[in-house]
Design a protein around this motif. Sequence first.
Motif, mmCIF file in Angstrom:
data_model
loop_
_atom_site.group_PDB
_atom_site.id
_atom_site.type_symbol
_atom_site.label_atom_id
_atom_site.label_comp_id
_atom_site.label_asym_id
_atom_site.label_seq_id
_atom_site.Cartn_x
_atom_site.Cartn_y
_atom_site.Cartn_z
ATOM 1 N N SER A 30 -5.835 -14.159 14.816
ATOM 2 C CA SER A 30 -6.734 -13.233 14.482
ATOM 3 C C SER A 30 -5.881 -12.144 13.814
ATOM 4 C CB SER A 30 -8.035 -12.524 14.866
ATOM 5 O OG SER A 30 -8.689 -11.644 14.995
ATOM 6 N N LEU A 31 -5.342 -12.460 12.554
ATOM 7 C CA LEU A 31 -4.930 -10.430 12.343
ATOM 8 C C LEU A 31 -5.665 -9.144 11.488
ATOM 9 C CD1 LEU A 31 -1.847 -10.074 12.137
ATOM 10 C CD2 LEU A 31 -2.258 -10.300 8.648
ATOM 11 N N THR A 32 -5.658 -8.138 12.574
ATOM 12 C CA THR A 32 -6.258 -6.722 12.244
ATOM 13 C C THR A 32 -5.819 -5.655 11.641
ATOM 14 O OG1 THR A 32 -5.781 -5.649 14.870
ATOM 15 C CG2 THR A 32 -7.084 -7.661 14.987
ATOM 16 N N GLN A 33 -4.833 -5.739 11.441
ATOM 17 C CA GLN A 33 -4.197 -4.527 10.053
ATOM 18 C C GLN A 33 -2.376 -5.399 9.594
ATOM 19 O OE1 GLN A 33 -2.592 -1.102 12.709
ATOM 20 N NE2 GLN A 33 -2.797 -0.493 10.674
ATOM 21 N N PHE A 34 -2.163 -5.019 8.719
ATOM 22 C CA PHE A 34 -1.468 -5.018 7.942
ATOM 23 C C PHE A 34 -1.127 -4.428 7.360
ATOM 24 C CE2 PHE A 34 0.976 -8.333 4.698
ATOM 25 C CZ PHE A 34 2.461 -8.016 5.065
ATOM 26 N N THR A 35 -0.024 -3.452 6.814
ATOM 27 C CA THR A 35 0.261 -2.773 6.056
ATOM 28 C C THR A 35 1.865 -2.351 5.522
ATOM 29 O OG1 THR A 35 1.055 -1.023 7.639
ATOM 30 C CG2 THR A 35 -1.613 -0.911 6.974
ATOM 31 N N ALA A 36 1.764 -1.940 4.351
ATOM 32 C CA ALA A 36 3.418 -1.253 4.096
ATOM 33 C C ALA A 36 3.118 0.132 3.619
ATOM 34 C CB ALA A 36 3.754 -2.001 2.576
ATOM 35 N N LYS A 37 4.725 1.157 4.050
ATOM 36 C CA LYS A 37 4.844 2.116 2.971
ATOM 37 C C LYS A 37 6.043 2.951 3.042
ATOM 38 C CE LYS A 37 4.318 4.074 8.190
ATOM 39 N NZ LYS A 37 4.808 5.718 8.736
ATOM 40 N N ARG A 38 6.520 3.200 2.598
ATOM 41 C CA ARG A 38 7.820 4.190 2.339
ATOM 42 C C ARG A 38 8.092 4.757 3.231
ATOM 43 N NH1 ARG A 38 10.369 4.855 -3.017
ATOM 44 N NH2 ARG A 38 11.164 5.624 -1.896
ATOM 45 N N ILE A 71 4.269 -2.242 -2.059
ATOM 46 C CA ILE A 71 4.587 -0.977 -2.203
ATOM 47 C C ILE A 71 4.890 -1.232 -3.214
ATOM 48 C CG2 ILE A 71 6.398 1.166 -2.018
ATOM 49 C CD1 ILE A 71 3.825 1.252 -0.220
ATOM 50 N N ASP A 72 5.491 0.995 -4.759
ATOM 51 C CA ASP A 72 5.409 1.015 -5.582
ATOM 52 C C ASP A 72 7.467 1.753 -5.851
ATOM 53 O OD1 ASP A 72 6.293 0.610 -8.888
ATOM 54 O OD2 ASP A 72 4.608 0.846 -9.068
ATOM 55 N N THR A 73 8.781 1.464 -5.700
ATOM 56 C CA THR A 73 9.056 2.470 -5.945
ATOM 57 C C THR A 73 9.541 2.429 -7.058
ATOM 58 O OG1 THR A 73 11.409 0.083 -5.913
ATOM 59 C CG2 THR A 73 10.419 0.671 -3.761
ATOM 60 N N LYS A 74 9.374 2.408 -8.385
ATOM 61 C CA LYS A 74 10.042 3.077 -9.119
ATOM 62 C C LYS A 74 10.296 4.663 -9.724
ATOM 63 C CE LYS A 74 5.479 2.370 -12.345
ATOM 64 N NZ LYS A 74 5.132 1.326 -13.390
ATOM 65 N N SER A 75 11.183 4.578 -10.529
ATOM 66 C CA SER A 75 10.938 6.445 -10.392
ATOM 67 C C SER A 75 10.725 6.735 -9.459
ATOM 68 C CB SER A 75 9.930 6.877 -11.111
ATOM 69 O OG SER A 75 10.314 8.191 -11.299
ATOM 70 N N ASP A 76 10.912 8.179 -8.829
ATOM 71 C CA ASP A 76 10.559 8.556 -7.743
ATOM 72 C C ASP A 76 9.455 8.240 -7.567
ATOM 73 O OD1 ASP A 76 10.689 10.513 -5.374
ATOM 74 O OD2 ASP A 76 11.193 12.124 -6.915
ATOM 75 N N ALA A 77 9.392 7.199 -6.179
ATOM 76 C CA ALA A 77 8.494 6.733 -5.668
ATOM 77 C C ALA A 77 7.828 7.561 -4.436
ATOM 78 C CB ALA A 77 8.157 5.416 -5.034
ATOM 79 N N THR A 78 8.944 8.739 -4.236
ATOM 80 C CA THR A 78 8.119 9.556 -3.299
ATOM 81 C C THR A 78 6.956 10.556 -3.941
ATOM 82 O OG1 THR A 78 9.801 10.872 -3.507
ATOM 83 C CG2 THR A 78 10.385 9.230 -2.302
ATOM 84 N N ILE A 79 6.320 10.518 -4.884
ATOM 85 C CA ILE A 79 5.916 11.173 -5.390
ATOM 86 C C ILE A 79 4.152 10.345 -6.102
ATOM 87 C CG2 ILE A 79 5.305 12.857 -7.609
ATOM 88 C CD1 ILE A 79 7.395 14.050 -5.742
ATOM 89 N N ASP A 80 3.692 10.767 -5.294
ATOM 90 C CA ASP A 80 2.087 9.787 -6.087
ATOM 91 C C ASP A 80 1.829 11.507 -6.692
ATOM 92 O OD1 ASP A 80 0.223 7.500 -5.829
ATOM 93 O OD2 ASP A 80 -0.795 8.791 -4.931
#
Length: 532
Positions: free
Chosen positions: A356-364, A446-455
């Motif tokens: 039973s998977l209750t959470q799955f996330t991705a972040k820079r 997650i999108d790493t194109k260009s400067d992905a530290t800016i959204d």
Amino acid sequence: MKPFYLLRNQNILLIFVFSLLFSVPVHAQQTLTHIDGWNAYVHLPDDYNDGTMRKYPLICFVPGAGEVGTDASKLLVYGPSKFVASGHNMQFNINGVTVKPIVISIQPASGWPSPAALNAKLDSIMLRWRCDPARINVTGLSMGGWSWDNFVDGYNASYSAKIASIVAMSAPPPDNTIPNMRDFAIGGGRWWGFEGTQDYRLMDIIRDTLNSASPGSARYTKYIGGHCCWNTWYDPNWTENGESIYTWMLKQYRPEISGTVNPIANAGRDTAFATSITAFDLLGSGFDPNGLNLEYNWRKIQGPAAGFSSTSDPQVSLYNLEFGYYAFELKVTNTLGGVGLDTVYVLNGKNALPVSLTQFTAKRQGKSILLNWQSDNEINFDHYEIERSADGIHFSQKGIQLPNGNGTGIARYQAVDQTPLAGRNYYRLKIVDRDASFAYSKIVFIDTKSDATIDIKAYTGQKGILKLFINAQSSIEGTLVFTNTIGATLYDTPLTINAGENTLNIPFNYQKGTYYISFITPGSKNTIGIIQ
């Protein structure tokens, strides 16, 4: 000597016959060819073969019903090719610059070609000649004008997104109703209609519909007369308020949005059944913040066999379901080509999933990507396989994680991708049981194109105010720039962004249309498109 004389003349005759067979009819600056079975006259600019490999704007003409068939000479009765055959070089002064379009007249083999047929011809043209995809201009008279109006009439979002401008003369209204043309205008397309006082075709209604959707997107010329006189306006020397149809078309550009204006897909709620069922309804929906029409597409991305009542409706029925863990993806696409994705999971039988998977996330995390997940009840569970994909479809294994729990209760995990792909990185977990059965988690990306530290996100809900949300992982200085579809700068100011969420309210008193919001730093440019 006589045999030699005859042979020489035979050679001359063969050369002459050869030229007739393999050359095209001699009309000034254009050649006759075939495009997927249709006759076509093609005019290329005089510097097309200069070695620069530059791309040129396209003007593509479709004639009326009286000129369809296989007699290519009918393509020279009306339209641009008539004037090329008369010696015009198809060179135009646009704001002090000489612009040289590729001009192609295509002859349908029969009347009233479908949007799909025209799209196939455009695709062939783009493959064979160096046409600028942002400057595809089309024109036609009567049936030919109808063909292009019908092409952008809501049949397929990708069709409307191709065309920069349409010049339609004496065209009957499109089959899919005039209101469906509004997305063409909202997406940046431009239209010019010609209609006679004794040949009413509702073209003024098209003008009003498009201008209501995007002010200034349509113009209309009403002439005294009936279903006739089209070469008056196809003559490059004719102008209205200093503008010929050619100079007008060659000023049009199809906007290309970076950071597309995306719709939102909702595939419905995840569902679990204690005992397996054989049929189930997927209750999907889509929302476009700009009111654009949406196309829907469902597909099964995981699980046993299943049948669909339809794959192109938002709400569909499933049948012939089997015991197992399913994942179904809903894709919504708007007229601009923006895409929204969502996935719904169906657990068909309580023992179908080993964990039973209750959470799955991705972040820079700096230049890496951090994956976090949390599970419950890892009974009879063996291991996780971490998989990555560049397109969300084709995955490969990047690592294995053994269980760190005791089989019951909550277990937490982390994994780091030290070498993510440039652009989008899709991740999923393969959850493997001790008996080698397995299931997949949901997909995160997650999108790493260009400067992905800016959204950047932007909303224009309050009249006259643009609300900007800029999220940055660290403080950064740059320039905030607004431009329109022809590249004119409307707003340009230095801006310092703090780490975290930044909210800005900026005056935005511009007419309806497509605009681009860019935050530019010395090493990057982040751009989104919005529709006012």
